[in-house]
Write an enzyme that holds these catalytic residues in place. Sequence first.
Site, PDB file in Angstrom:
ATOM      1  N   LYS A 136       4.648   2.629 -13.783  1.00  0.00           N
ATOM      2  CA  LYS A 136       3.862   2.182 -12.621  1.00  0.00           C
ATOM      3  C   LYS A 136       4.604   2.568 -11.355  1.00  0.00           C
ATOM      4  O   LYS A 136       5.801   2.314 -11.230  1.00  0.00           O
ATOM      5  CB  LYS A 136       3.709   0.642 -12.680  1.00  0.00           C
TER       6      LYS A 136
ATOM      7  N   GLN B 122      11.931   2.105  -8.267  1.00  0.00           N
ATOM      8  CA  GLN B 122      10.705   1.409  -8.686  1.00  0.00           C
ATOM      9  C   GLN B 122      10.932   0.613  -9.970  1.00  0.00           C
ATOM     10  O   GLN B 122      10.351  -0.459 -10.164  1.00  0.00           O
ATOM     11  CB  GLN B 122       9.591   2.452  -8.912  1.00  0.00           C
TER      12      GLN B 122
ATOM     13  N   LYS C 185      12.548  -2.582  -8.913  1.00  0.00           N
ATOM     14  CA  LYS C 185      11.591  -3.345  -8.102  1.00  0.00           C
ATOM     15  C   LYS C 185      10.536  -3.994  -9.000  1.00  0.00           C
ATOM     16  O   LYS C 185      10.241  -5.180  -8.882  1.00  0.00           O
ATOM     17  CB  LYS C 185      10.920  -2.387  -7.109  1.00  0.00           C
TER      18      LYS C 185
ATOM     19  N   LYS D  56       7.188   7.364 -10.371  1.00  0.00           N
ATOM     20  CA  LYS D  56       6.768   7.830  -9.037  1.00  0.00           C
ATOM     21  C   LYS D  56       6.324   9.269  -9.184  1.00  0.00           C
ATOM     22  O   LYS D  56       6.802   9.975 -10.082  1.00  0.00           O
ATOM     23  CB  LYS D  56       7.946   7.750  -8.058  1.00  0.00           C
TER      24      LYS D  56
ATOM     25  N   GLY E 204      -0.795   4.453  -4.421  1.00  0.00           N
ATOM     26  CA  GLY E 204      -0.484   5.200  -3.207  1.00  0.00           C
ATOM     27  C   GLY E 204       0.967   5.075  -2.781  1.00  0.00           C
ATOM     28  O   GLY E 204       1.724   4.260  -3.294  1.00  0.00           O
ATOM     29  N   ASP E 205       1.337   5.903  -1.841  1.00  0.00           N
ATOM     30  CA  ASP E 205       2.631   5.843  -1.140  1.00  0.00           C
ATOM     31  C   ASP E 205       2.397   6.675   0.125  1.00  0.00           C
ATOM     32  O   ASP E 205       1.235   6.821   0.551  1.00  0.00           O
ATOM     33  CB  ASP E 205       3.753   6.404  -2.027  1.00  0.00           C
TER      34      ASP E 205
ATOM     35  N   ASN F  34       0.217   2.385   6.328  1.00  0.00           N
ATOM     36  CA  ASN F  34      -0.223   1.188   5.611  1.00  0.00           C
ATOM     37  C   ASN F  34       0.776   0.027   5.737  1.00  0.00           C
ATOM     38  O   ASN F  34       0.397  -1.082   6.116  1.00  0.00           O
ATOM     39  CB  ASN F  34      -0.430   1.550   4.124  1.00  0.00           C
TER      40      ASN F  34
ATOM     41  N   SER G 270      -0.479  -4.614  -7.079  1.00  0.00           N
ATOM     42  CA  SER G 270      -1.004  -3.589  -7.998  1.00  0.00           C
ATOM     43  C   SER G 270      -1.021  -4.137  -9.420  1.00  0.00           C
ATOM     44  O   SER G 270      -1.976  -3.904 -10.177  1.00  0.00           O
ATOM     45  CB  SER G 270      -0.123  -2.337  -7.958  1.00  0.00           C
TER      46      SER G 270
HETATM   47  N1  LIG Z   1       2.103   1.742   0.353  1.00  0.00           N
HETATM   48  C1  LIG Z   1       2.769   0.855  -0.353  1.00  0.00           C
HETATM   49  O1  LIG Z   1       2.196  -0.041  -0.973  1.00  0.00           O
HETATM   50  C2  LIG Z   1       4.251   0.897  -0.408  1.00  0.00           C
HETATM   51  C3  LIG Z   1       4.976   1.744   0.399  1.00  0.00           C
HETATM   52  N2  LIG Z   1       6.340   1.663   0.399  1.00  0.00           N
HETATM   53  C4  LIG Z   1       7.147   2.505   1.256  1.00  0.00           C
HETATM   54  O2  LIG Z   1       6.809   2.222   2.607  1.00  0.00           O
HETATM   55  C5  LIG Z   1       7.004   3.398   3.425  1.00  0.00           C
HETATM   56  C6  LIG Z   1       5.743   3.706   4.188  1.00  0.00           C
HETATM   57  O3  LIG Z   1       4.694   3.962   3.254  1.00  0.00           O
HETATM   58  P1  LIG Z   1       3.152   3.836   3.638  1.00  0.00           P
HETATM   59  O4  LIG Z   1       2.993   2.973   4.823  1.00  0.00           O
HETATM   60  O5  LIG Z   1       2.433   3.520   2.393  1.00  0.00           O
HETATM   61  O6  LIG Z   1       2.808   5.343   3.982  1.00  0.00           O
HETATM   62  P2  LIG Z   1       1.788   5.910   5.098  1.00  0.00           P
HETATM   63  O7  LIG Z   1       1.588   7.327   4.759  1.00  0.00           O
HETATM   64  O8  LIG Z   1       0.613   5.018   5.212  1.00  0.00           O
HETATM   65  O9  LIG Z   1       2.634   5.765   6.427  1.00  0.00           O
HETATM   66  C7  LIG Z   1       3.888   6.369   6.537  1.00  0.00           C
HETATM   67  C8  LIG Z   1       4.357   6.239   7.961  1.00  0.00           C
HETATM   68  O10 LIG Z   1       5.698   6.712   8.052  1.00  0.00           O
HETATM   69  C9  LIG Z   1       5.754   7.780   8.991  1.00  0.00           C
HETATM   70  N3  LIG Z   1       6.691   8.772   8.462  1.00  0.00           N
HETATM   71  C10 LIG Z   1       6.598   9.447   7.314  1.00  0.00           C
HETATM   72  N4  LIG Z   1       7.625  10.300   7.201  1.00  0.00           N
HETATM   73  C11 LIG Z   1       8.376  10.122   8.291  1.00  0.00           C
HETATM   74  C12 LIG Z   1       9.572  10.718   8.760  1.00  0.00           C
HETATM   75  N5  LIG Z   1      10.195  11.655   8.053  1.00  0.00           N
HETATM   76  N6  LIG Z   1      10.076  10.283   9.935  1.00  0.00           N
HETATM   77  C13 LIG Z   1       9.444   9.317  10.657  1.00  0.00           C
HETATM   78  N7  LIG Z   1       8.300   8.734  10.266  1.00  0.00           N
HETATM   79  C14 LIG Z   1       7.773   9.144   9.111  1.00  0.00           C
HETATM   80  C15 LIG Z   1       4.347   8.337   9.065  1.00  0.00           C
HETATM   81  O11 LIG Z   1       4.117   8.980  10.305  1.00  0.00           O
HETATM   82  C16 LIG Z   1       3.527   7.061   8.919  1.00  0.00           C
HETATM   83  O12 LIG Z   1       3.418   6.368  10.119  1.00  0.00           O
HETATM   84  C17 LIG Z   1       7.481   4.474   2.449  1.00  0.00           C
HETATM   85  O13 LIG Z   1       8.889   4.463   2.406  1.00  0.00           O
HETATM   86  C18 LIG Z   1       6.940   3.998   1.113  1.00  0.00           C
HETATM   87  O14 LIG Z   1       7.664   4.520   0.032  1.00  0.00           O
HETATM   88  C19 LIG Z   1       6.999   0.733  -0.352  1.00  0.00           C
HETATM   89  C20 LIG Z   1       6.326  -0.121  -1.159  1.00  0.00           C
HETATM   90  C21 LIG Z   1       4.896  -0.043  -1.328  1.00  0.00           C
HETATM   91  O1  LIG Z   2       1.508  -0.107  -6.158  1.00  0.00           O
HETATM   92  C1  LIG Z   2       2.165   0.675  -6.791  1.00  0.00           C
HETATM   93  O2  LIG Z   2       1.991   0.956  -7.975  1.00  0.00           O
HETATM   94  C2  LIG Z   2       3.316   1.426  -6.186  1.00  0.00           C
HETATM   95  C3  LIG Z   2       3.755   1.006  -4.842  1.00  0.00           C
HETATM   96  C4  LIG Z   2       4.922   1.869  -4.491  1.00  0.00           C
HETATM   97  O3  LIG Z   2       4.822   3.072  -4.522  1.00  0.00           O
HETATM   98  C5  LIG Z   2       6.200   1.278  -4.180  1.00  0.00           C
HETATM   99  O4  LIG Z   2       6.403   0.099  -4.478  1.00  0.00           O
HETATM  100  O5  LIG Z   2       7.076   1.986  -3.648  1.00  0.00           O
END
Ligand SMILES: NC(=O)C1=CN([C@@H]2O[C@H](COP(=O)(O)OP(=O)(O)OC[C@H]3O[C@@H](n4cnc5c(N)ncnc54)[C@H](O)[C@@H]3O)[C@@H](O)[C@H]2O)C=CC1
Ligand SMILES: O=C(O)CCC(=O)C(=O)O
Length: 444
Positions: free
Chosen positions: A88, A109, A112, A124, A163-164, A238, A376
């Site tokens: 996952k 992960q 976590k 992942k 997603g990520d 997100n 999730s």
């Molecule tokens: N979506 C989820 O449920 C989860 C996400 N994460 C982590 O949270 C972080 C953000 O993910 P999301 O919000 O889902 O992605 P997203 O794609 O919705 O947003 C990512 C954000 O980070 C910025 N970004 C990406 N690369 C960058 C860089 N090199 N330098 C500066 N800004 C940058 C983008 O411009 C955007 O604003 C990631 O590290 C992801 O692995 C962790 C747990 C769960």
């Molecule tokens: O919801 C999921 O399965 C994964 C979320 C995720 O990518 C993360 O926890 O970094």
Amino acid sequence: MKASEVIANLQRRFPNEPEYIQAVSQVLGTIEEEYNKHPEFEKANLIERLCIPDRIIQFRVSWVDDKGNVQTNMGYRVQHNNAIGPYKGGLRYHKSVNLGILKFLAFEQTFKNSLTTLPMGGAKGGSDFSPRGKSNNEVMRFCQAFMTELYRHMGPDEDVPAGDIGVGGREVGYLFGMYKKLTHQFQGVLTGKGQEFGGSLIRPEATGYGNVYFLCNMLATKGIDIKGKTVLVSGSGNVAQYTMEKLLQLGAKPVTCSDSDGYIYDPDGIDREKLDYIMELKNVERGRIKEYAEKYGVKYVAGAKPWFEKADIALPSATQNEINEEAAKALIANGVIAVSEGANMPSTPEAIKVFQDAKILYSPGKAANAGGVAVSGLEMSQNSERLKWSREEVDAKLHDIMNDIHANCVKYGTEPDGYVNYVKGANVAGFLKVAKAMMAQGIV
Ligand SMILES: NC(=O)C1=CN([C@@H]2O[C@H](COP(=O)(O)OP(=O)(O)OC[C@H]3O[C@@H](n4cnc5c(N)ncnc54)[C@H](O)[C@@H]3O)[C@@H](O)[C@H]2O)C=CC1
Ligand SMILES: O=C(O)CCC(=O)C(=O)O
């Protein structure tokens, strides 16, 4: 086990994967003592079996852009460990994606998911495809091409992606549609799905909300209320969006957010109306955060991160290694009392040392951002039951899970002087469950 020897060995075998080595080093350094209390672990070479992924799937993705040109990208799925449940973890679409980055994310992960208390292994995947600047049709064609390979390796009891970075509701929808077409099955095989076809309420909010719940738990250990605190947030995707939403609900004041081009600083605070604007800008118009500064007449700093602004709390929510030693020192000098990671591994090892030496509240992503994957897991449960739980029910479960993770960090991470080392607590608690499951299942 001698952590330094295991790390040196992995570095020799995987010399071009610095993020993976960084993540492994962080964990091994903190579990070494606990591991060595169990000679049976060493006899079973548990550590190497836990550090090296079970399986890596790597493939070419060919698709046609709007101009009729044939494009190729790389696709990957790292199935790291399924000792406690099906693989996952999210899919990342970003031009920086490579195997080393996905190996670090899949490794993290695994720990976590163990912390969430739910039965999920770690994985992942993703691609070096960037949705930025692509049309909806191009994104759809890419997702469909990606799924024509990945679907063979997925299943509700096998591997359940989500997603990520770069993969949100739109991409999950396209991926799900193609999975269904290829297999003739309507299954809970992806999470973060739309509400109309099996998605869980609160999943979009879960990572950001969960991080703020975790932060509140940390603050409570010091008798501090989040109300009225100013907060530096990075990212505007997100995680950042729903982090800001929950901060506003609890009376805190987010003053920054960013994207990969730069950050905005709004000293009056990003209020509900401004947050709605950001959501529209990022989720619908797919614009740049600079436009916020133009609309509201606030400071925009190109090519920089927000860590040098003054605030009480920092919630990095963009990407890995976005806080280095210099930024960490600036945060401490500016009086930050807590750093809680919405992103995965946003702080470098040097930055973490600065936080811990200063004895501020600091929680690593694998604990603080586990709410996303936890919900999730709840989406998987709902899909299996063919039921949909209410918003309140899911939020209450998310809250309970974040409380449990916090309690486990305190249990395993409290040092003799009373300081809670959340890194150690999360790593040891996450490790022990996976290790015991692996021991029970023999050498496989
Ligand atoms: N979506 C989820 O449920 C989860 C996400 N994460 C982590 O949270 C972080 C953000 O993910 P999301 O919000 O889902 O992605 P997203 O794609 O919705 O947003 C990512 C954000 O980070 C910025 N970004 C990406 N690369 C960058 C860089 N090199 N330098 C500066 N800004 C940058 C983008 O411009 C955007 O604003 C990631 O590290 C992801 O692995 C962790 C747990 C769960
Ligand atoms: O919801 C999921 O399965 C994964 C979320 C995720 O990518 C993360 O926890 O970094």
